[in-house]
Write a protein that holds these residues in place. Structure first.
Motif, mmCIF file in Angstrom:
data_model
loop_
_atom_site.group_PDB
_atom_site.id
_atom_site.type_symbol
_atom_site.label_atom_id
_atom_site.label_comp_id
_atom_site.label_asym_id
_atom_site.label_seq_id
_atom_site.Cartn_x
_atom_site.Cartn_y
_atom_site.Cartn_z
ATOM 1 N N MET A 1 0.830 -1.197 0.000
ATOM 2 C CA MET A 1 0.000 0.000 0.000
ATOM 3 C C MET A 1 0.866 1.248 0.000
ATOM 4 S SD MET A 1 -3.076 0.929 2.616
ATOM 5 C CE MET A 1 -3.398 -0.785 2.925
ATOM 6 N N GLU A 2 0.399 2.292 -0.661
ATOM 7 C CA GLU A 2 1.181 3.527 -0.713
ATOM 8 C C GLU A 2 0.352 4.722 -0.249
ATOM 9 O OE1 GLU A 2 3.501 4.265 -4.159
ATOM 10 O OE2 GLU A 2 3.775 2.117 -4.596
ATOM 11 N N LEU A 3 1.039 5.667 0.362
ATOM 12 C CA LEU A 3 0.393 6.916 0.772
ATOM 13 C C LEU A 3 1.113 8.057 0.063
ATOM 14 C CD1 LEU A 3 -1.612 8.398 2.767
ATOM 15 C CD2 LEU A 3 0.345 8.616 4.307
ATOM 16 N N ALA B 1 3.048 6.188 8.618
ATOM 17 C CA ALA B 1 2.619 5.292 7.542
ATOM 18 C C ALA B 1 3.631 4.145 7.404
ATOM 19 C CB ALA B 1 2.507 6.073 6.239
ATOM 20 N N LYS B 2 4.914 4.513 7.365
ATOM 21 C CA LYS B 2 5.964 3.495 7.189
ATOM 22 C C LYS B 2 5.914 2.439 8.284
ATOM 23 C CE LYS B 2 9.216 6.446 4.813
ATOM 24 N NZ LYS B 2 10.225 7.475 5.151
ATOM 25 N N LYS B 3 5.652 2.883 9.523
ATOM 26 C CA LYS B 3 5.575 1.952 10.654
ATOM 27 C C LYS B 3 4.450 0.933 10.458
ATOM 28 C CE LYS B 3 8.847 2.949 13.445
ATOM 29 N NZ LYS B 3 9.759 2.004 14.071
ATOM 30 N N ARG B 4 3.505 1.254 9.584
ATOM 31 C CA ARG B 4 2.414 0.304 9.287
ATOM 32 C C ARG B 4 2.670 -0.435 7.977
ATOM 33 N NH1 ARG B 4 -0.160 5.008 12.062
ATOM 34 N NH2 ARG B 4 -1.149 4.041 13.871
ATOM 35 N N GLY B 5 3.904 -0.356 7.506
ATOM 36 C CA GLY B 5 4.224 -1.043 6.268
ATOM 37 C C GLY B 5 3.667 -0.363 5.022
ATOM 38 N N ILE B 6 3.271 0.884 5.170
ATOM 39 C CA ILE B 6 2.757 1.628 4.016
ATOM 40 C C ILE B 6 3.897 2.455 3.434
ATOM 41 C CG2 ILE B 6 1.122 3.422 3.291
ATOM 42 C CD1 ILE B 6 -0.521 2.609 5.878
ATOM 43 N N ILE B 7 4.067 2.404 2.126
ATOM 44 C CA ILE B 7 5.123 3.207 1.508
ATOM 45 C C ILE B 7 4.631 4.642 1.404
ATOM 46 C CG2 ILE B 7 6.469 3.547 -0.605
ATOM 47 C CD1 ILE B 7 5.949 0.454 -1.086
ATOM 48 N N ALA B 8 5.414 5.575 1.972
ATOM 49 C CA ALA B 8 5.000 6.974 1.917
ATOM 50 C C ALA B 8 5.797 7.713 0.849
ATOM 51 C CB ALA B 8 5.205 7.627 3.275
#
Lengths: 255, 381
Positions: free
Chosen positions: A1-3, A29-36
């Protein structure tokens, strides 16, 4: 997922540590595995609707007068329609201080000059010159109930109903009737030091005078913006021991 | 009237010294100005001396100390506000307390570091021979406002004179405005590193301070070699890389009061010449620091992360938790951070930590004074 975060005018509007808001969103976001991904939108950046369609969150802060002047022309001529479209289509945005004022209907200077705003927010700002003191100090406010109405906010909120920060503004902002504020002041001046309101909550955006930066000691607001932007109903809790302690300690600060 | 004000200032100073009130260094000036508002003007009339003002966001204390030191070694009689009290009251204090009651001392130079806003007030009363403008960067927005506004006020203060030699940083783009509007002589310095090698100053950011001092001394006919000679026994100003031994540990204090001085000091630590195993950050929010601490988010996060990597990290001060959150958001592992609001507690903890031998302290302004007082048992101001 990306933000995807569009950071408007980082070169010109970067006072008061507000850049921290973007760093904090990316970190959480990164801490949740989301690419920011952070897209810096400057004077030279040419936006188009395909770029904007990928943007989840818009952030814009305040700057020195010289910076705001440079931005004003550019935003009116080249970026206005994209910002309007972003906000009106229920996407997420955070607008602090100068940017918050700019999204309103107009800004009236102490000498009577009226600067037209983007008209996205139904509010106006007036500077009374030396007749009224500058609004400076620590702030504490209760988040408006419109947030509590959103189940997503209740889900991500592990902090409480308050929001803390620091304000530093000469202009005073007045909401037109029916406009929802971001929060209600307990300590501080807020929009205008008269009606107890602070900022604006419009669709899925927040306009505010709070620096600190806003998201530093208010992790619930940060998570709400992220969750709202990606429609995440399953968002991992982070170790917020310091941010929560800072939030609690901040409530006891003198104005 | 001058003598009454002088007497009161001296009495106030004696009381402060007797009672170890320390932080009262600005009181004598405050009292003197209260009873005799024209005291600065009177001082100027009584002493024919050359004034050198140093202003800017960062580097004032060090640059003033360099200039004073060189002039002193050249056998000039020099007075300065070496305590660092650089608002009008502090400057009046320094001037009055360094002058004698009965005998009018010969004074060659008054070297004064001047707060950016106080400069505007001071220039109304005293026209210095030399004005050094070091830099302008974001600092205490709740007090100073934006740098554009300060710059406009500076330019305005220089409007009606042509006789001040202005010495300024050639690399600071904002200063173009000064050279555009100011009609008197302007001299420039830059950031060349070579002169640093002739001194014991650490940190590349000191290059500009040193080059500014060399330029000023050059205006009075003191060449570079004589300056370097004079600086052979120069010791850094308090809190500017100053080393203090405390309970068998070596503490080194680097004043970090705004984003640019914070970044400069982190860069210095990361350059690797100074060994440290422990980092102690102290953040206060007193009025003199600026109540707004959001500037810590303008400090480069990657420098913060690298400077903390593999080190013991201690955090103290009235806003310790905000600093911890900031470290956290820079990627510093929060489980390794030890923190308390009380500096005393944290210093004690640090002192009993066997892995902590060389401690680099990065405090903001009031925190620096507090740290120094705790470690030396003495106050500066």
């Amino acid at each position: 997922m990306e933000l995807n975060i569009a950071y408007f005018y980082p070169e010109q509007l970067n006072l008061y540590g507000d850049t921290g808001n973007v760093d904090i969103l990316a970190y959480r976001a990164k801490k949740r595995g989301i690419i920011a991904n952070i897209l810096k939108v400057g004077l030279e950046t040419r936006l188009d609707s395909s770029i904007m369609s990928h943007v989840h969150i818009v952030f814009m802060g305040g700057g020195p007068d010289s910076g705001q002047k440079l931005v004003y022309k550019d935003i009116l001529e080249k970026k206005q329609s994209f910002l309007k479209e972003h906000v009106e289509s229920n996407k997420v945005g955070l607008f602090v201080c100068g940017a918050y004022q700019l999204l309103g209907k107009y800004y009236k200077s102490a000498d009577g000059t009226v600067l037209e705003g983007l008209g996205i927010y139904n509010l106006y700002t007036e500077h009374f010159g030396n007749h009224k003191p500058r609004c400076i100090g620590n702030t504490l406010a209760t988040i408006d109930s419109s947030f509590q109405d959103d189940p997503l906010f209740r889900l991500v909120n592990h902090v409480g109903d308050d929001v803390v920060g620091f304000e530093n503004h000469g202009g005073r902002t007045y909401l037109f009737e029916g406009v929802t504020p971001f929060a209600h002041i307990k300590t501080g001046y807020g929009n205008n030091a008269e009606d107890g309101t602070e900022g604006v909550h419009y669709k899925n955006t927040i306009g505010t005078y709070f620096h600190g930066p806003l998201l530093a000691a208010n992790p619930h607001i940060a998570d709400y913006l992220i969750a709202k932007a990606l429609n995440l109903f399953d968002i991992k809790e982070l170790d917020d021991s310091f941010t929560l302690a800072a939030h609690t300690a901040h409530k006891k600060l003198k104005q | 009237m001058f003598y009454i004000a002088l007497l009161l200032a001296k009495i106030a100073n004696h009381i402060i010294v007797l009672l170890h009130l320390g932080a009262g260094f600005t009181w004598p000036g405050y009292i003197a100005v209260s009873v005799y508002p024209g005291i600065l003007n009177e001082f100027k009339k009584r002493y024919s001396t050359k004034y050198i003002f140093i202003s800017g966001t960062n580097g004032k204390t060090t640059t003033a100390k360099l200039i004073s030191h060189i002039l002193h070694k050249e056998n000039y009689i020099v007075i300065s506000n070496k305590s660092g009290a650089n608002l009008v009251n502090g400057i009046v204090s320094a001037l009055l307390l360094e002058t004698s009651f009965f005998k009018k001392k010969n004074l060659d130079f008054c070297v004064l570091e001047v707060d950016e806003l106080a400069l505007i007030e001071l220039l109304k009363v005293i026209e210095p021979r030399v004005l050094v403008l070091l830099n302008l960067s974001r600092d205490q927005l709740d007090r100073y406002g934006e740098i554009d506004i300060i710059l406009d006020k500076w330019v305005d203060s220089l409007r009606n004179t042509k006789s001040i030699s202005v010495v300024m940083d050639s690399l600071q783009p904002e200063f173009k405005k000064v050279s555009e509007y100011y009609k008197g002589p302007v001299f420039y310095f830059d950031d060349s590193l070579e002169p640093l090698e002739h001194t014991n100053l650490v940190g590349d950011y000191n290059a500009k301070n040193l080059n500014a001092a060399l330029t000023v001394c050059g205006l009075f006919g003191i060449g570079k070699d004589r300056c370097f000679n004079a600086l052979s026994d120069f010791s850094v100003a308090y809190g500017r890389g100053e080393m203090i031994d405390y309970q068998g540990k070596s503490f080194r204090i680097f004043l970090a009061k705004n984003p640019s001085s914070f970044n400069n000091n982190l860069t210095l630590l990361l350059a690797g010449n100074l060994k440290y195993d422990t980092l102690l950050l102290v953040l206060n929010d007193e009025v003199r620091d600026g109540r707004d601490i959001s500037w810590i988010y303008d400090v480069d996060p990657s420098l913060l992360e690298k400077a903390c990597l593999g080190k013991n990290v201690y955090v103290a001060g009235t806003r310790n938790l905000d600093m911890c959150a900031r470290l956290n958001y820079s990627g510093v592992d929060s489980s390794g951070i030890k923190t308390d609001t009380s500096l005393q507690k944290i210093v004690n903890e640090c002192s009993s930590d066997e892995t902590a031998k060389s401690i680099a302290v990065l405090p903001n302004y009031s925190a620096m004074l507090e740290t120094r007082k705790l470690l030396t048992g003495k106050e500066i101001l």
